[in-house]
Design a protein around this motif. Structure first.
Motif, PDB file in Angstrom:
ATOM      1  N   THR A 136       0.834  -1.205   0.000  1.00 14.79           N
ATOM      2  CA  THR A 136       0.000   0.000   0.000  1.00 14.79           C
ATOM      3  C   THR A 136       0.870   1.256   0.000  1.00 14.79           C
ATOM      4  OG1 THR A 136      -1.778  -1.172   1.136  1.00 14.79           O
ATOM      5  CG2 THR A 136      -1.804   1.233   1.261  1.00 14.79           C
ATOM      6  N   HIS A 137       1.922   1.246   0.809  1.00 18.05           N
ATOM      7  CA  HIS A 137       2.846   2.384   0.872  1.00 18.05           C
ATOM      8  C   HIS A 137       3.499   2.630  -0.488  1.00 18.05           C
ATOM      9  CE1 HIS A 137       6.834   4.189   1.481  1.00 18.05           C
ATOM     10  NE2 HIS A 137       6.228   4.912   2.407  1.00 18.05           N
ATOM     11  N   ASP A 138       3.983   1.563  -1.111  1.00 15.16           N
ATOM     12  CA  ASP A 138       4.707   1.714  -2.371  1.00 15.16           C
ATOM     13  C   ASP A 138       3.794   2.119  -3.521  1.00 15.16           C
ATOM     14  OD1 ASP A 138       6.957   1.079  -0.934  1.00 15.16           O
ATOM     15  OD2 ASP A 138       7.305  -0.855  -1.904  1.00 15.16           O
ATOM     16  N   VAL A 139       2.579   1.585  -3.554  1.00 11.62           N
ATOM     17  CA  VAL A 139       1.621   1.994  -4.579  1.00 11.62           C
ATOM     18  C   VAL A 139       1.289   3.478  -4.416  1.00 11.62           C
ATOM     19  CG1 VAL A 139      -0.778   1.730  -5.353  1.00 11.62           C
ATOM     20  CG2 VAL A 139       0.653  -0.297  -5.002  1.00 11.62           C
ATOM     21  N   THR A 140       1.113   3.918  -3.179  1.00 10.13           N
ATOM     22  CA  THR A 140       0.845   5.333  -2.916  1.00 10.13           C
ATOM     23  C   THR A 140       1.997   6.202  -3.413  1.00 10.13           C
ATOM     24  OG1 THR A 140      -0.532   4.771  -1.012  1.00 10.13           O
ATOM     25  CG2 THR A 140       0.341   7.018  -1.097  1.00 10.13           C
ATOM     26  N   ALA A 141       3.228   5.745  -3.182  1.00  9.18           N
ATOM     27  CA  ALA A 141       4.398   6.506  -3.645  1.00  9.18           C
ATOM     28  C   ALA A 141       4.408   6.612  -5.167  1.00  9.18           C
ATOM     29  CB  ALA A 141       5.688   5.853  -3.151  1.00  9.18           C
ATOM     30  N   LEU A 142       4.103   5.525  -5.848  1.00 10.67           N
ATOM     31  CA  LEU A 142       4.085   5.549  -7.323  1.00 10.67           C
ATOM     32  C   LEU A 142       2.962   6.438  -7.844  1.00 10.67           C
ATOM     33  CD1 LEU A 142       4.787   1.793  -8.069  1.00 10.67           C
ATOM     34  CD2 LEU A 142       6.279   3.720  -8.630  1.00 10.67           C
ATOM     35  N   ARG A 143       1.806   6.336  -7.232  1.00  9.58           N
ATOM     36  CA  ARG A 143       0.672   7.156  -7.672  1.00  9.58           C
ATOM     37  C   ARG A 143       0.926   8.638  -7.442  1.00  9.58           C
ATOM     38  NH1 ARG A 143      -4.466   3.416  -5.648  1.00  9.58           N
ATOM     39  NH2 ARG A 143      -4.329   1.920  -7.379  1.00  9.58           N
ATOM     40  N   GLY A 144       1.766   8.970  -6.465  1.00 15.44           N
ATOM     41  CA  GLY A 144       2.072  10.365  -6.167  1.00 15.44           C
ATOM     42  C   GLY A 144       3.257  10.922  -6.950  1.00 15.44           C
ATOM     43  N   GLU A 145       3.882  10.102  -7.770  1.00 15.49           N
ATOM     44  CA  GLU A 145       5.048  10.542  -8.541  1.00 15.49           C
ATOM     45  C   GLU A 145       4.596  11.252  -9.811  1.00 15.49           C
ATOM     46  OE1 GLU A 145       8.182  11.781  -9.817  1.00 15.49           O
ATOM     47  OE2 GLU A 145       8.573  10.529  -8.049  1.00 15.49           O
ATOM     48  N   ASP A 146       4.744  12.577  -9.843  1.00 16.69           N
ATOM     49  CA  ASP A 146       4.305  13.388 -10.984  1.00 16.69           C
ATOM     50  C   ASP A 146       4.937  12.957 -12.299  1.00 16.69           C
ATOM     51  OD1 ASP A 146       2.732  14.889  -9.273  1.00 16.69           O
ATOM     52  OD2 ASP A 146       4.192  16.518  -9.093  1.00 16.69           O
ATOM     53  N   ARG A 147       6.163  12.467 -12.247  1.00 17.40           N
ATOM     54  CA  ARG A 147       6.876  12.092 -13.474  1.00 17.40           C
ATOM     55  C   ARG A 147       6.314  10.812 -14.099  1.00 17.40           C
ATOM     56  NH1 ARG A 147      12.850  12.143 -11.147  1.00 17.40           N
ATOM     57  NH2 ARG A 147      11.702  11.052  -9.514  1.00 17.40           N
ATOM     58  N   LEU A 148       5.385  10.138 -13.411  1.00 13.61           N
ATOM     59  CA  LEU A 148       4.755   8.921 -13.934  1.00 13.61           C
ATOM     60  C   LEU A 148       3.252   9.105 -14.105  1.00 13.61           C
ATOM     61  CD1 LEU A 148       6.656   6.346 -11.716  1.00 13.61           C
ATOM     62  CD2 LEU A 148       7.118   6.912 -14.113  1.00 13.61           C
ATOM     63  N   GLU A 149       2.856  10.353 -14.269  1.00 14.98           N
ATOM     64  CA  GLU A 149       1.431  10.678 -14.381  1.00 14.98           C
ATOM     65  C   GLU A 149       0.770   9.872 -15.508  1.00 14.98           C
ATOM     66  OE1 GLU A 149      -1.464  14.553 -14.972  1.00 14.98           O
ATOM     67  OE2 GLU A 149       0.696  14.824 -14.893  1.00 14.98           O
ATOM     68  N   GLY A 150      -0.423   9.365 -15.214  1.00 17.77           N
ATOM     69  CA  GLY A 150      -1.204   8.651 -16.216  1.00 17.77           C
ATOM     70  C   GLY A 150      -1.025   7.141 -16.196  1.00 17.77           C
ATOM     71  N   VAL A 151      -0.049   6.644 -15.447  1.00 18.65           N
ATOM     72  CA  VAL A 151       0.194   5.208 -15.373  1.00 18.65           C
ATOM     73  C   VAL A 151      -0.731   4.609 -14.313  1.00 18.65           C
ATOM     74  CG1 VAL A 151       1.929   3.443 -14.880  1.00 18.65           C
ATOM     75  CG2 VAL A 151       2.598   5.534 -16.052  1.00 18.65           C
ATOM     76  N   ARG A 152      -1.379   3.479 -14.652  1.00 19.12           N
ATOM     77  CA  ARG A 152      -2.200   2.764 -13.657  1.00 19.12           C
ATOM     78  C   ARG A 152      -1.285   1.950 -12.761  1.00 19.12           C
ATOM     79  NH1 ARG A 152      -7.600  -0.177 -14.830  1.00 19.12           N
ATOM     80  NH2 ARG A 152      -6.203  -1.952 -14.671  1.00 19.12           N
ATOM     81  N   VAL A 153      -1.517   2.018 -11.454  1.00 18.43           N
ATOM     82  CA  VAL A 153      -0.660   1.343 -10.487  1.00 18.43           C
ATOM     83  C   VAL A 153      -1.503   0.424  -9.611  1.00 18.43           C
ATOM     84  CG1 VAL A 153       1.045   1.655  -8.656  1.00 18.43           C
ATOM     85  CG2 VAL A 153       0.840   3.386 -10.450  1.00 18.43           C
ATOM     86  N   SER A 154      -0.981  -0.770  -9.379  1.00 19.36           N
ATOM     87  CA  SER A 154      -1.662  -1.723  -8.498  1.00 19.36           C
ATOM     88  C   SER A 154      -0.626  -2.455  -7.663  1.00 19.36           C
ATOM     89  CB  SER A 154      -2.486  -2.716  -9.316  1.00 19.36           C
ATOM     90  OG  SER A 154      -1.661  -3.413 -10.224  1.00 19.36           O
ATOM     91  N   GLY A 155      -1.102  -3.212  -6.664  1.00 18.67           N
ATOM     92  CA  GLY A 155      -0.212  -3.946  -5.785  1.00 18.67           C
ATOM     93  C   GLY A 155      -0.708  -5.351  -5.525  1.00 18.67           C
ATOM     94  N   LEU A 156       0.183  -6.311  -5.714  1.00 15.85           N
ATOM     95  CA  LEU A 156      -0.154  -7.718  -5.538  1.00 15.85           C
ATOM     96  C   LEU A 156       0.756  -8.334  -4.479  1.00 15.85           C
ATOM     97  CD1 LEU A 156      -0.335  -8.810  -9.295  1.00 15.85           C
ATOM     98  CD2 LEU A 156      -2.199  -7.960  -7.853  1.00 15.85           C
ATOM     99  N   LEU A 157       0.226  -9.356  -3.789  1.00 13.13           N
ATOM    100  CA  LEU A 157       0.999 -10.111  -2.806  1.00 13.13           C
ATOM    101  C   LEU A 157       0.992 -11.573  -3.225  1.00 13.13           C
ATOM    102  CD1 LEU A 157       2.506 -10.242  -0.078  1.00 13.13           C
ATOM    103  CD2 LEU A 157       0.277 -10.675   0.998  1.00 13.13           C
ATOM    104  N   TYR A 158       2.188 -12.125  -3.396  1.00 14.95           N
ATOM    105  CA  TYR A 158       2.358 -13.531  -3.759  1.00 14.95           C
ATOM    106  C   TYR A 158       2.635 -14.332  -2.492  1.00 14.95           C
ATOM    107  CZ  TYR A 158       4.531 -17.719  -5.752  1.00 14.95           C
ATOM    108  OH  TYR A 158       4.855 -19.016  -6.071  1.00 14.95           O
ATOM    109  N   ASP A 159       1.900 -15.406  -2.303  1.00 16.98           N
ATOM    110  CA  ASP A 159       2.093 -16.288  -1.154  1.00 16.98           C
ATOM    111  C   ASP A 159       3.036 -17.411  -1.563  1.00 16.98           C
ATOM    112  OD1 ASP A 159       1.885 -18.282   0.829  1.00 16.98           O
ATOM    113  OD2 ASP A 159      -0.149 -17.648   1.345  1.00 16.98           O
TER     114      ASP A 159
END
Length: 171
Positions: A136-159
């Motif tokens: 959640t923290h890392d997805v938030t960081a990516l979504r807040g990065e202006d230089r990557l505007e417009g990119v869809r970001v998601s987060g997955l957990l592999y067991d």
């Protein structure tokens, strides 16, 4: 026979039976996965991606660090130079996993602070040892990065115990 000789021999088989000629530099699915270096968690294998479908950035913990952000900005410039743009229509997936070795370092700020570009006070925000919170923290960081505007970001957990992937943060 050593490891290098074994791997070079396997490459010979790959070149004859699995190599795909004509792959483009840009991944067909316009997707970059940020994953861990742990050999149990090869993002292409875990996600069933074929050769040329995704690009992968791997680091300790599959984390979004200042270095990871700079790599993504560089990749955006590469895509622009190649006539595209790592922007709208692209996906970034943070893929972290259970039983990650980075958790073994959570009491070693002398290693983690430089890695995350933080200090002791900010290290708790990285959620080392809690993969769901880290995703959640890392997805938030990516979504807040202006230089990557417009990119869809998601987060997955592999067991690593079941082989299953869980969506922690939807795109």
């Amino acid at each position: 026979m050593g490891v290098v000789e074994t791997l070079v021999g396997r490459n010979s088989d790959f070149a004859k039976t699995q190599f795909t000629d004509g792959l483009r530099m840009m991944p067909n699915l316009k997707t970059i996965v940020i994953g861990c270096v742990d050999p149990r968690v090869d993002p292409a294998s875990v996600l069933g991606a074929d050769q040329g479908e995704i690009a992968v950035i791997r680091n300790v913990g599959g984390r979004v660090t200042p270095g990871t952000l700079e790599e993504l900005v560089m990749l955006r410039k590469v895509t622009q130079a190649a006539g595209g743009d790592l922007g709208p229509g692209w996906e970034l997936i943070v893929l972290q996993h259970t039983q990650c070795g980075i958790a073994l370092l959570k009491d070693q700020p002398e290693l983690l602070n430089p890695y995350f570009g933080t200090n002791d006070a900010g290290l708790d925000e990285q959620h080392v040892g809690n993969p769901r919170a880290a995703i959640t923290h890392d997805v938030t960081a990516l979504r807040g990065e202006d230089r990557l505007e417009g990119v869809r970001v998601s987060g997955l957990l592999y067991d690593v115990a079941s082989g299953e992937v869980e969506t922690v943060v939807a795109p």
